[in-house]
Design a protein around this motif. Structure first.
Motif, PDB file in Angstrom:
ATOM      1  N   ASP A 264      92.893  59.664  85.715  1.00 42.91           N
ATOM      2  CA  ASP A 264      93.375  58.316  85.408  1.00 42.91           C
ATOM      3  C   ASP A 264      92.473  57.617  84.398  1.00 42.91           C
ATOM      4  N   ARG A 265      91.192  57.809  84.549  1.00 42.30           N
ATOM      5  CA  ARG A 265      90.213  57.122  83.693  1.00 42.30           C
ATOM      6  C   ARG A 265      90.184  57.691  82.279  1.00 42.30           C
ATOM      7  N   PHE A 266      90.239  59.025  82.162  1.00 47.67           N
ATOM      8  CA  PHE A 266      90.058  59.662  80.857  1.00 47.67           C
ATOM      9  C   PHE A 266      91.320  60.304  80.291  1.00 47.67           C
ATOM     10  N   GLY A 267      92.366  60.425  81.082  1.00 49.11           N
ATOM     11  CA  GLY A 267      93.603  61.055  80.624  1.00 49.11           C
ATOM     12  C   GLY A 267      93.702  62.498  81.095  1.00 49.11           C
ATOM     13  N   ASP A 268      94.932  62.952  81.256  1.00 52.94           N
ATOM     14  CA  ASP A 268      95.167  64.305  81.780  1.00 52.94           C
ATOM     15  C   ASP A 268      94.671  65.412  80.861  1.00 52.94           C
ATOM     16  N   ASP A 269      94.629  65.161  79.575  1.00 56.23           N
ATOM     17  CA  ASP A 269      94.235  66.195  78.614  1.00 56.23           C
ATOM     18  C   ASP A 269      92.789  66.082  78.159  1.00 56.23           C
ATOM     19  N   SER A 270      92.000  65.265  78.824  1.00 50.47           N
ATOM     20  CA  SER A 270      90.617  65.052  78.383  1.00 50.47           C
ATOM     21  C   SER A 270      89.706  66.197  78.829  1.00 50.47           C
ATOM     22  N   PRO A 271      88.600  66.394  78.128  1.00 47.36           N
ATOM     23  CA  PRO A 271      87.620  67.401  78.551  1.00 47.36           C
ATOM     24  C   PRO A 271      87.057  67.124  79.950  1.00 47.36           C
ATOM     25  N   ALA A 272      86.907  65.858  80.297  1.00 46.84           N
ATOM     26  CA  ALA A 272      86.376  65.516  81.628  1.00 46.84           C
ATOM     27  C   ALA A 272      87.330  65.964  82.724  1.00 46.84           C
TER      28      ALA A 272
END
Length: 95
Positions: free
Chosen positions: A35-43
């Motif tokens: 939710d914070r960084f997006g579904d496709d983020s490296p995190a």
């Protein structure tokens, strides 16, 4: 580092990695990251990829093991985490 400390560090790395990437108790954490960084983020990828997460967990565990390998501060939690991991593997294998 002794063989005992290495094996405890290995078990600890396996258990903590499993907890972060797969366990239901950490699902909220994984959803928060998404939710914070997006579904496709490296995190988000990091907290869902066992290989990726284990690299970071192993790095922290190795520092901890090298620094404290003969103390109870390392041996007790590392033993508990290693036994927890082995119990999970055994229960899956025995089922």
């Amino acid at each position: 580092m002794s063989l005992e400390a290495f094996l405890l560090a290995l078990g600890t790395t396996c258990r903590v990695t499993r907890f972060i990437t797969k366990d239901t108790l950490a699902a909220g954490f994984r959803m928060w990251i998404a939710d914070r960084f997006g579904d496709d983020s490296p995190a988000t990828y990091l907290v869902n990829c066992g290989w990726c997460t284990s690299t970071w967990v192993a790095g922290v565990t190795a520092v901890y093991a090298f620094s404290l390998d003969t103390t109870a501060w390392f041996q007790i939690p590392a033993t508990a985490l290693s036994l927890s991991y082995l119990a999970g593997v055994a229960s899956r294998w025995l089922d």
